[in-house]
Design a protein around this motif. Structure first.
Motif, PDB file in Angstrom:
ATOM      1  N   VAL A  51       6.771  -9.462  -4.110  1.00  0.00           N
ATOM      2  CA  VAL A  51       7.522  -8.480  -3.317  1.00  0.00           C
ATOM      3  C   VAL A  51       6.741  -7.173  -3.228  1.00  0.00           C
ATOM      4  O   VAL A  51       6.631  -6.568  -2.155  1.00  0.00           O
ATOM      5  N   LEU A  52       6.172  -6.737  -4.336  1.00  0.00           N
ATOM      6  CA  LEU A  52       5.395  -5.497  -4.334  1.00  0.00           C
ATOM      7  C   LEU A  52       4.147  -5.614  -3.460  1.00  0.00           C
ATOM      8  O   LEU A  52       3.850  -4.710  -2.678  1.00  0.00           O
ATOM      9  N   VAL A  53       3.426  -6.721  -3.593  1.00  0.00           N
ATOM     10  CA  VAL A  53       2.223  -6.919  -2.775  1.00  0.00           C
ATOM     11  C   VAL A  53       2.598  -6.986  -1.294  1.00  0.00           C
ATOM     12  O   VAL A  53       1.958  -6.367  -0.445  1.00  0.00           O
ATOM     13  N   GLY A  54       3.666  -7.728  -0.985  1.00  0.00           N
ATOM     14  CA  GLY A  54       4.106  -7.841   0.407  1.00  0.00           C
ATOM     15  C   GLY A  54       4.492  -6.508   1.005  1.00  0.00           C
ATOM     16  O   GLY A  54       4.111  -6.186   2.143  1.00  0.00           O
ATOM     17  N   HIS A  55       5.229  -5.703   0.261  1.00  0.00           N
ATOM     18  CA  HIS A  55       5.639  -4.405   0.779  1.00  0.00           C
ATOM     19  C   HIS A  55       4.469  -3.422   0.820  1.00  0.00           C
ATOM     20  O   HIS A  55       4.421  -2.565   1.711  1.00  0.00           O
ATOM     21  N   GLY A  56       3.541  -3.542  -0.125  1.00  0.00           N
ATOM     22  CA  GLY A  56       2.330  -2.720  -0.044  1.00  0.00           C
ATOM     23  C   GLY A  56       1.547  -3.032   1.217  1.00  0.00           C
ATOM     24  O   GLY A  56       1.079  -2.128   1.915  1.00  0.00           O
ATOM     25  N   LEU A  57       1.429  -4.327   1.541  1.00  0.00           N
ATOM     26  CA  LEU A  57       0.763  -4.736   2.778  1.00  0.00           C
ATOM     27  C   LEU A  57       1.522  -4.215   3.992  1.00  0.00           C
ATOM     28  O   LEU A  57       0.919  -3.703   4.942  1.00  0.00           O
ATOM     29  N   TYR A  58       2.855  -4.336   3.964  1.00  0.00           N
ATOM     30  CA  TYR A  58       3.681  -3.826   5.061  1.00  0.00           C
ATOM     31  C   TYR A  58       3.391  -2.338   5.295  1.00  0.00           C
ATOM     32  O   TYR A  58       3.140  -1.912   6.420  1.00  0.00           O
ATOM     33  N   GLY A  59       3.432  -1.537   4.236  1.00  0.00           N
ATOM     34  CA  GLY A  59       3.195  -0.105   4.374  1.00  0.00           C
ATOM     35  C   GLY A  59       1.806   0.208   4.899  1.00  0.00           C
ATOM     36  O   GLY A  59       1.634   1.081   5.763  1.00  0.00           O
ATOM     37  N   LEU A  60       0.798  -0.523   4.410  1.00  0.00           N
ATOM     38  CA  LEU A  60      -0.573  -0.328   4.873  1.00  0.00           C
ATOM     39  C   LEU A  60      -0.678  -0.620   6.373  1.00  0.00           C
ATOM     40  O   LEU A  60      -1.256   0.169   7.128  1.00  0.00           O
ATOM     41  N   VAL A  61      -0.101  -1.738   6.805  1.00  0.00           N
ATOM     42  CA  VAL A  61      -0.181  -2.118   8.223  1.00  0.00           C
ATOM     43  C   VAL A  61       0.606  -1.143   9.095  1.00  0.00           C
ATOM     44  O   VAL A  61       0.139  -0.732  10.165  1.00  0.00           O
ATOM     45  N   VAL A  62       1.797  -0.755   8.643  1.00  0.00           N
ATOM     46  CA  VAL A  62       2.584   0.216   9.415  1.00  0.00           C
ATOM     47  C   VAL A  62       1.782   1.502   9.605  1.00  0.00           C
ATOM     48  O   VAL A  62       1.687   2.030  10.720  1.00  0.00           O
ATOM     49  N   ALA A  63       1.207   2.017   8.538  1.00  0.00           N
ATOM     50  CA  ALA A  63       0.436   3.255   8.634  1.00  0.00           C
ATOM     51  C   ALA A  63      -0.770   3.086   9.553  1.00  0.00           C
ATOM     52  O   ALA A  63      -1.050   3.959  10.386  1.00  0.00           O
TER      53      ALA A  63
END
Length: 143
Positions: free
Chosen positions: A122-134
């Motif tokens: 979950v942490l890795v997935g959301h970290g990826l989400y935040g990186l891509v959004v930014a």
């Protein structure tokens, strides 16, 4: 704050996170069917639940990206890769803490994984989400 780019950034970030979740079992991570869990909160298992789940998942991805963009526009962080990861990880911690609550109020048994490996996923997935959004949001704004 640019609403359209924020929404699209959220959709792209959600797609990246969803791809990671789909590939997770091949990388030793537990199966995490968030769209299925969301959909079966509203409908019995099947096509309707799957469609509703994906709509909710991508809708929430858009909403969270708008929140990120609002924060960035007020000076809380910036749409950079580093800040995107930070926002995503904070978002992920909240998601990990919310999982037991979601499962306890779910009207049907879900197949959401639990434990340390699931939390890391979950942490890795959301970290990826935040990186891509930014990254998408910044590129859209020409930064």
């Amino acid at each position: 704050m640019a609403w359209g780019p924020a929404v699209v950034s959220g959709w792209v970030g959600t797609a990246a996170m969803s791809l990671l979740m789909a590939l997770g079992p091949w990388m030793g991570m537990p199966r995490m069917d968030m769209a299925g869990a969301l959909g079966t909160m509203l409908a019995g298992p099947g096509t309707a639940a799957a469609v509703l789940g994906w709509m909710l998942h991508f809708g929430m991805g858009a909403i969270f990206a708008v929140v990120y963009a609002l924060l960035w526009s007020t000076g809380v962080g910036a749409p950079t890769l580093g800040w995107g990861i930070v926002f995503g990880l904070v978002h992920g911690v909240v998601a990990v803490l919310a999982m037991p609550v979601m499962q306890s109020m779910h009207p049907r048994r879900t197949q959401l994984a639990t434990g340390g490996t699931a939390a890391m996923g979950v942490l890795v997935g959301h970290g990826l989400y935040g990186l891509v959004v930014a990254a998408v949001y910044a590129a859209w704004l020409g930064r």
